[in-house]
Design an enzyme around this catalytic site. Structure first.
Site, PDB file in Angstrom:
ATOM      1  N   GLY A  15       0.686  -1.204  -0.037  1.00 28.13           N
ATOM      2  CA  GLY A  15      -0.139  -0.089  -0.045  1.00 28.13           C
ATOM      3  C   GLY A  15       1.018   1.216   0.007  1.00 28.13           C
ATOM      4  N   GLU A 116     -13.303  18.220   6.420  1.00 31.66           N
ATOM      5  CA  GLU A 116     -13.651  17.160   7.081  1.00 31.66           C
ATOM      6  C   GLU A 116     -14.015  17.134   8.349  1.00 31.66           C
ATOM      7  OE1 GLU A 116     -12.259  13.789   3.288  1.00 31.66           O
ATOM      8  OE2 GLU A 116     -11.412  13.702   5.336  1.00 31.66           O
ATOM      9  N   ASP A 216      -2.490  -9.013   9.654  1.00 32.42           N
ATOM     10  CA  ASP A 216      -1.191  -9.815   9.586  1.00 32.42           C
ATOM     11  C   ASP A 216      -0.070  -9.518  10.240  1.00 32.42           C
ATOM     12  OD1 ASP A 216      -3.068 -11.184   7.840  1.00 32.42           O
ATOM     13  OD2 ASP A 216      -2.350 -10.583   6.112  1.00 32.42           O
ATOM     14  N   HIS A 237     -16.326   3.616  10.427  1.00 36.91           N
ATOM     15  CA  HIS A 237     -16.651   4.898   9.484  1.00 36.91           C
ATOM     16  C   HIS A 237     -18.196   4.829   9.666  1.00 36.91           C
ATOM     17  CE1 HIS A 237     -16.995   7.583   6.171  1.00 36.91           C
ATOM     18  NE2 HIS A 237     -15.836   7.447   5.977  1.00 36.91           N
ATOM     19  N   ARG A 283     -15.578  11.365  13.763  1.00 41.76           N
ATOM     20  CA  ARG A 283     -16.267  10.143  13.363  1.00 41.76           C
ATOM     21  C   ARG A 283     -16.726   9.169  14.390  1.00 41.76           C
ATOM     22  NH1 ARG A 283     -11.846   8.098   8.656  1.00 41.76           N
ATOM     23  NH2 ARG A 283     -12.372   9.499   7.232  1.00 41.76           N
ATOM     24  N   HIS A 344     -13.515   0.401  10.064  1.00 44.51           N
ATOM     25  CA  HIS A 344     -12.954   1.172   9.079  1.00 44.51           C
ATOM     26  C   HIS A 344     -11.581   1.384   9.332  1.00 44.51           C
ATOM     27  CE1 HIS A 344     -12.368   4.249   6.057  1.00 44.51           C
ATOM     28  NE2 HIS A 344     -11.819   4.888   6.775  1.00 44.51           N
ATOM     29  N   ARG A 379      -8.893   8.406  15.187  1.00 41.43           N
ATOM     30  CA  ARG A 379      -8.214   9.000  14.225  1.00 41.43           C
ATOM     31  C   ARG A 379      -9.072  10.177  13.550  1.00 41.43           C
ATOM     32  NH1 ARG A 379      -8.086   8.642   8.454  1.00 41.43           N
ATOM     33  NH2 ARG A 379      -9.620   6.904   8.618  1.00 41.43           N
TER      34      ARG A 379
END
Length: 539
Positions: A15, A116, A216, A237, A283, A344, A379
């Site tokens: 990623g 946001e 993992d 989320h 959130r 999320h 977060r």
């Protein structure tokens, strides 16, 4: 046939974090990058909103730091927050230099910034509503042009450790990985190993994450003797598309940033009753409010409505959301979107320092796998991709500075399959997988109680025993590896939740509804803690 690979650095995960680190090392070291599926899959690819950074003259580092601290509900490590935010502008410039195309203001050269939940300024730089895809595809293209050895469809099983001749501690020297191509387990050895495997939200029944988010790296690091912290803080989320065929489609928070309203089935707005910031509250507050209203009314979902904006505005800013919803017969320019909360983001993880170093010598963890202290109890939106880039760059600098002094690892033995057989009962894996995710959703979800956590503790002990027995007797498969890791992470989450006798951020307990006056991290230490000296037998 089992193979043996040797590199300077082994990066597990493809990623944003793994690719950024690998690209910063590529011209100086021999780097292997493992991806458990195709390299362009994973959570980064699906990130919609953007990346938080201080880019506007009206904004400031202090403001971004302050907003993050508030969202983190007293548990953020201020030094880690400031370290990250101070490097945000440089991180964005590096992405631009790699070729990432961010959205600009219409007819202007300035980048369009959105706002946001939890942010006091417009500071979210984005690429329409598919920022993760833009970042991931660009970095992957750069990786394929550089001196990187990319191994797709390789699932890491366990880390390899050896005694270090220069100290009385263990060091990480590689990993065993199952190849989907030949169904054999191969040895990947390296001077340095980096975990960039993402989070563990697949431990829950409903999640915005792809199937690869099975914890993992966290599980492997724990088994190897690394501490983990704050695993009870699982971010849900607030707005994932509610549709029987949609599976895991997330509706970006940027819709609320651009004026979308949350409504009950009767059309009434409800967020102003829960927080003065309404739809722009953090959130955790929005997710709990939705969960409360769904349970109060007995309805299946609530609705996110941006139809009061012009069709042109919606098409320009949210083409991905519009197109995806149309696939399910929902025209967001004319009607609200049915939404529910879903697991999320994993705010906790493997304990690291500012260089991404874990407790185990020569093992690093970056991105969602790690616990840096940035996120605290919740977060803040769009800080995650920023953390990936900043800590990947910091880890790369530290690795390059120390790599010349790290000696080559001793050869490790091949994976031993001499006492296992092929399973003829894979139904056990699918049954345990389903049971695990269901009781985690029911007992360790958005709202928790001590009784629910006790039930979860009982179930996870039985499941882990079954899984361990299965793992010992049958040949490993991808599903078994992921199930084993999910069970490990589930137990860490449950243990951490039981330890926290308060409600803070993402951890809300009906038995302990108040926030404690003292903010403490929940740190779990494994029995084989890597920070202790190796005991050498005299026999």
């Amino acid at each position: 046939m089992n193979k043996h690979y040797n590199h300077d650095v082994l990066v597990i995960g493809s990623g944003a974090a793994g690719l950024t680190l690998a690209l910063n090392l590529a011209t100086h070291a021999k780097v292997a990058l493992l991806s458990k599926s195709a390299a362009n899959e994973g959570s980064t690819w699906f990130a919609q909103g953007g990346i938080a950074a201080v880019l506007d003259d009206q904004d400031s580092i202090d403001a971004h730091v302050a907003d993050t601290l508030v969202a983190g509900s007293g548990l953020c490590h201020e030094d880690a927050v400031r370290f990250t935010v101070e490097r945000s502008k440089g991180a964005i410039q590096w992405l631009i230099d790699q070729g990432v195309s961010f959205t600009k203001e219409s007819g202007k050269e300035d980048y369009h910034l959105t706002q946001e939940g939890g942010h006091s300024h417009r500071r979210i730089i984005h690429s329409a509503d598919a920022t993760g895809q833009a970042v991931h595809s660009t970095l992957l293209e750069r990786a394929q042009q550089n001196n990187l050895h990319i191994f797709e469809h390789h699932v890491a099983i366990n880390l390899i450790t050896q005694a270090d001749a220069g100290s009385r501690k263990l060091r990480c020297t590689g990993a065993y990985a199952l190849s989907h191509e030949d169904d054999h387990v191969h040895v990947f050895q390296a001077k340095v190993v980096v975990l960039a495997t993402g989070g563990a939200s697949k431990v829950y029944l409903y999640t915005s994450n792809p199937d690869s988010a099975s914890g993992d790296g966290i599980a492997m690091a724990w088994r190897a003797g690394c501490r983990v912290a704050n695993m009870e803080f699982n971010q849900f989320h607030p707005t994932c598309l509610y549709h029987p065929k949609a599976k895991t489609f997330l509706i970006t928070e940027a819709l609320r940033g651009e004026g979308a309203y949350l409504r009950l089935p009767n059309g009434e707005r409800f967020m102003p009753r829960f927080d003065e910031r309404a739809e722009l509250a953090p959130r955790d507050i929005v997710a709990r409010a939705i969960d409360h209203e769904i349970k109060r009314l007995g309805c299946d979902c609530v609705y996110l409505d941006i139809s009061h904006k012009s069709p042109e505005f919606i098409s320009e800013h949210f083409p991905t959301v519009k197109a995806r919803c149309l696939e399910f017969g929902i025209d967001i320019t004319k009607e609200p979107i049915p939404v529910v909360p879903a697991a999320h983001y994993t705010c906790g993880g493997v304990v690291v320092d500012k260089n991404g170093q874990t407790d185990l010598q020569n093992l690093y963890a970056i991105g969602e796998t790690s616990f840096t202290g940035l996120h605290g109890a919740n977060r803040m939106a769009s800080n995650s991709l920023l953390e990936c880039i900043v800590y990947a760059q910091s880890a790369a600098e530290h690795i390059l500075a120390n790599l010349p002094d790290i000696r080559e690892p001793d050869p490790s033995p091949q994976w031993d399959e001499s006492r296992v057989t092929n399973s003829d009962e894979d139904v056990v894996i699918s049954h345990n997988w389903d049971e695990l995710r269901r009781f985690m959703w029911d007992y360790v979800g958005i709202v928790r109680t001590h009784k629910r956590l006790e039930r979860a503790t009982h179930r996870i002990k039985l499941l882990r025993k079954e899984i361990a027995e299965y793992y010992s007797n049958y040949k490993v498969s991808s599903d078994l590896i992921e199930l084993r890791n999910l069970a490990t992470v589930a137990e860490l989450i449950i243990r951490s939740a039981i330890e926290r006798k308060e409600s803070r951020g993402l951890h809300f307990s009906l038995d302990y509804p108040k926030k404690s006056a003292v903010a403490r991290d929940t740190i779990l230490v494994p029995m084989n803690f890597a920070g202790q000296d190796i005991v050498v037998s005299k026999d």
